[in-house]
Structure formats: structure tokens, C-alpha cells
Design a protein around this motif. Sequence first.
Motif, PDB file in Angstrom:
ATOM      1  N   LEU A  61       0.823  -1.205   0.000  1.00  0.00           N
ATOM      2  CA  LEU A  61       0.000   0.000   0.000  1.00  0.00           C
ATOM      3  C   LEU A  61       0.864   1.264   0.000  1.00  0.00           C
ATOM      4  CD1 LEU A  61      -2.852  -1.177   2.384  1.00  0.00           C
ATOM      5  CD2 LEU A  61      -2.879  -1.055  -0.110  1.00  0.00           C
ATOM      6  N   ALA A  62       1.994   1.223   0.700  1.00  0.00           N
ATOM      7  CA  ALA A  62       2.914   2.363   0.687  1.00  0.00           C
ATOM      8  C   ALA A  62       3.439   2.605  -0.726  1.00  0.00           C
ATOM      9  CB  ALA A  62       4.065   2.132   1.657  1.00  0.00           C
ATOM     10  N   ASN A  63       3.749   1.537  -1.429  1.00  0.00           N
ATOM     11  CA  ASN A  63       4.235   1.664  -2.807  1.00  0.00           C
ATOM     12  C   ASN A  63       3.174   2.309  -3.694  1.00  0.00           C
ATOM     13  OD1 ASN A  63       6.215   1.143  -4.925  1.00  0.00           O
ATOM     14  ND2 ASN A  63       4.716  -0.344  -5.669  1.00  0.00           N
ATOM     15  N   GLN A  64       1.920   1.894  -3.542  1.00  0.00           N
ATOM     16  CA  GLN A  64       0.836   2.502  -4.325  1.00  0.00           C
ATOM     17  C   GLN A  64       0.717   3.993  -4.012  1.00  0.00           C
ATOM     18  OE1 GLN A  64      -2.993   0.455  -4.222  1.00  0.00           O
ATOM     19  NE2 GLN A  64      -1.928  -1.465  -3.763  1.00  0.00           N
ATOM     20  N   ALA A  65       0.840   4.334  -2.735  1.00  0.00           N
ATOM     21  CA  ALA A  65       0.727   5.735  -2.329  1.00  0.00           C
ATOM     22  C   ALA A  65       1.857   6.569  -2.920  1.00  0.00           C
ATOM     23  CB  ALA A  65       0.723   5.833  -0.801  1.00  0.00           C
ATOM     24  N   ILE A  66       3.080   6.049  -2.870  1.00  0.00           N
ATOM     25  CA  ILE A  66       4.233   6.770  -3.410  1.00  0.00           C
ATOM     26  C   ILE A  66       4.111   6.925  -4.922  1.00  0.00           C
ATOM     27  CG2 ILE A  66       6.733   6.652  -3.750  1.00  0.00           C
ATOM     28  CD1 ILE A  66       6.816   5.291  -0.915  1.00  0.00           C
ATOM     29  N   ASN A  67       3.574   5.904  -5.590  1.00  0.00           N
ATOM     30  CA  ASN A  67       3.340   6.011  -7.039  1.00  0.00           C
ATOM     31  C   ASN A  67       2.320   7.097  -7.356  1.00  0.00           C
ATOM     32  OD1 ASN A  67       5.185   4.017  -7.709  1.00  0.00           O
ATOM     33  ND2 ASN A  67       3.651   2.394  -7.782  1.00  0.00           N
ATOM     34  N   ALA A  68       1.330   7.266  -6.479  1.00  0.00           N
ATOM     35  CA  ALA A  68       0.301   8.286  -6.705  1.00  0.00           C
ATOM     36  C   ALA A  68       0.852   9.697  -6.487  1.00  0.00           C
ATOM     37  CB  ALA A  68      -0.892   8.043  -5.778  1.00  0.00           C
ATOM     38  N   ASP A  69       1.766   9.835  -5.508  1.00  0.00           N
ATOM     39  CA  ASP A  69       2.337  11.150  -5.199  1.00  0.00           C
ATOM     40  C   ASP A  69       3.668  10.941  -4.482  1.00  0.00           C
ATOM     41  OD1 ASP A  69       3.070  13.655  -4.212  1.00  0.00           O
ATOM     42  OD2 ASP A  69       1.053  14.165  -3.554  1.00  0.00           O
ATOM     43  N   PRO A  70       4.783  11.230  -5.145  1.00  0.00           N
ATOM     44  CA  PRO A  70       6.099  10.986  -4.547  1.00  0.00           C
ATOM     45  C   PRO A  70       6.328  11.700  -3.212  1.00  0.00           C
ATOM     46  CG  PRO A  70       6.325  11.480  -6.880  1.00  0.00           C
ATOM     47  CD  PRO A  70       4.883  11.731  -6.516  1.00  0.00           C
ATOM     48  N   ASP A  71       5.636  12.812  -2.975  1.00  0.00           N
ATOM     49  CA  ASP A  71       5.798  13.544  -1.715  1.00  0.00           C
ATOM     50  C   ASP A  71       4.957  12.972  -0.574  1.00  0.00           C
ATOM     51  OD1 ASP A  71       7.658  15.344  -2.705  1.00  0.00           O
ATOM     52  OD2 ASP A  71       6.110  16.751  -3.384  1.00  0.00           O
ATOM     53  N   GLY A  73       5.357  10.487   1.082  1.00  0.00           N
ATOM     54  CA  GLY A  73       6.217   9.975   2.151  1.00  0.00           C
ATOM     55  C   GLY A  73       6.303  10.909   3.339  1.00  0.00           C
ATOM     56  N   LEU A  74       5.976  12.175   3.135  1.00  0.00           N
ATOM     57  CA  LEU A  74       5.935  13.121   4.249  1.00  0.00           C
ATOM     58  C   LEU A  74       4.847  12.750   5.250  1.00  0.00           C
ATOM     59  CD1 LEU A  74       6.355  16.406   2.174  1.00  0.00           C
ATOM     60  CD2 LEU A  74       8.043  15.406   3.741  1.00  0.00           C
ATOM     61  N   LEU A  75       3.876  11.967   4.815  1.00  0.00           N
ATOM     62  CA  LEU A  75       2.755  11.582   5.666  1.00  0.00           C
ATOM     63  C   LEU A  75       2.831  10.123   6.125  1.00  0.00           C
ATOM     64  CD1 LEU A  75      -0.036  13.319   3.565  1.00  0.00           C
ATOM     65  CD2 LEU A  75       1.182  14.226   5.568  1.00  0.00           C
ATOM     66  N   LEU A  76       3.914   9.446   5.774  1.00  0.00           N
ATOM     67  CA  LEU A  76       4.082   8.037   6.114  1.00  0.00           C
ATOM     68  C   LEU A  76       5.160   7.893   7.185  1.00  0.00           C
ATOM     69  CD1 LEU A  76       4.103   6.473   2.525  1.00  0.00           C
ATOM     70  CD2 LEU A  76       2.153   6.786   4.059  1.00  0.00           C
ATOM     71  N   PRO A  77       5.240   6.797   7.919  1.00  0.00           N
ATOM     72  CA  PRO A  77       4.312   5.678   7.960  1.00  0.00           C
ATOM     73  C   PRO A  77       3.094   6.007   8.818  1.00  0.00           C
ATOM     74  CG  PRO A  77       6.078   5.294   9.534  1.00  0.00           C
ATOM     75  CD  PRO A  77       6.373   6.606   8.834  1.00  0.00           C
ATOM     76  N   CYS A  78       2.222   5.023   8.982  1.00  0.00           N
ATOM     77  CA  CYS A  78       1.049   5.178   9.844  1.00  0.00           C
ATOM     78  C   CYS A  78       1.510   5.055  11.298  1.00  0.00           C
ATOM     79  CB  CYS A  78       0.018   4.090   9.558  1.00  0.00           C
ATOM     80  SG  CYS A  78      -0.697   4.179   7.917  1.00  0.00           S
TER      81      CYS A  78
END
Length: 173
Positions: A61-71, A73-78
Motif C-alpha cells: 500500500l505504501a508503494n501505491q501511495a508513493i506512485n500516486a504522489d512521490p511527496d 512519504g511526508l505523511l508516512l508511515p502510519c
Amino acid sequence: MYGFSVQVNCGFDEAISKVTEALKTEGFGVLTEIDVKATLKKKIDVDRKPYTILGACNPALANQAINADPDIGLLLPCNVLVREEDDGAITVAFMDPAAVLGLVDQSGVEQLAGEVRAKLEKVRDQLAGSGGLAVGQQRCPGFFDRGVGLAGDRFHNVYRQAGEFPAAGLKCR
């Protein structure tokens, strides 16, 4: 609001272990473990009750999120917070990915945030099933209600005394 929580019926160290194991069942690993109590004692000589922040990540799911918006990661991890309350109760609180990722204006992120939230809710429900109290669901007599609710959502701060958690299909012990 920005999170949801459960109280667990065990000690602090056992709660960390239970949370870590429950996260694994939903595909999450713990990337970071921040012992806030120890850090504050070391840095500013403050004594506080146990308070640990776990950085949980589901790689797919993190990979999908990073693919959607490279930035993103500023909001990751949970973040998952395990803390001891003044009365000795142990609370496990979960960051609500839907609230946090709502900051991102990219197609598909809202749906992804919902998937992540659903997985974290399953973790919360597993912990509730092991003797904890799911905040925002019905409560078991004898447990103390505490936590963060989401206004306008099914996890609002309404606590009713009952013998089961119908949303999770659980009964109190």
C-alpha cells in the motif's frame, strides 16, 4: 478528528507485542519504534508514563501511495501509539489514514486511504477481541471509555453499555 483507539487488558510491554503481531496479520511491519518516555528522560529529564510510537507500514500500500504522489512519504508511515494512562490503563491509538491522506489532492489516494484505514480498524478490532475496548463501538461493562472519535463517522464518541461489539462480531468476556 484524526484517529481511533482501543484500550487493551494487558501490560504495556505485552501491548506493544500484541499490536506488532496484530499489525502483521494485515500486512504491516513496524519500521520505527520511538520510546518517547526514554527520550524525554534522556533529553530533558522529564518523567512520564510509558508512551511509544510505532511507525507501521504496509509495503504494497505504501508503494501505491508513493506512485500516486512521490511527496506522500511526508505523511508516512502510519503512526500507532501505545500509552499508559494515569489510571494504569493501556491505550492503543491509530492514526486515521483517511484524515491524514485527505491532505493529498491526487486521484486514487482517497480510496487507498480507505483501504489502509480498514486494515487498521481490523487490527483495532483484533485487539478489542483480546479484552480491549473499541472506542466508538459499544463498550463492555467494567472497561473505561477513552479515546479519539471521528465526528460524523461511525467512530463518534458515543459509548453505550452493552455486552457485545456488534460491528466487530465480538462479545465481552
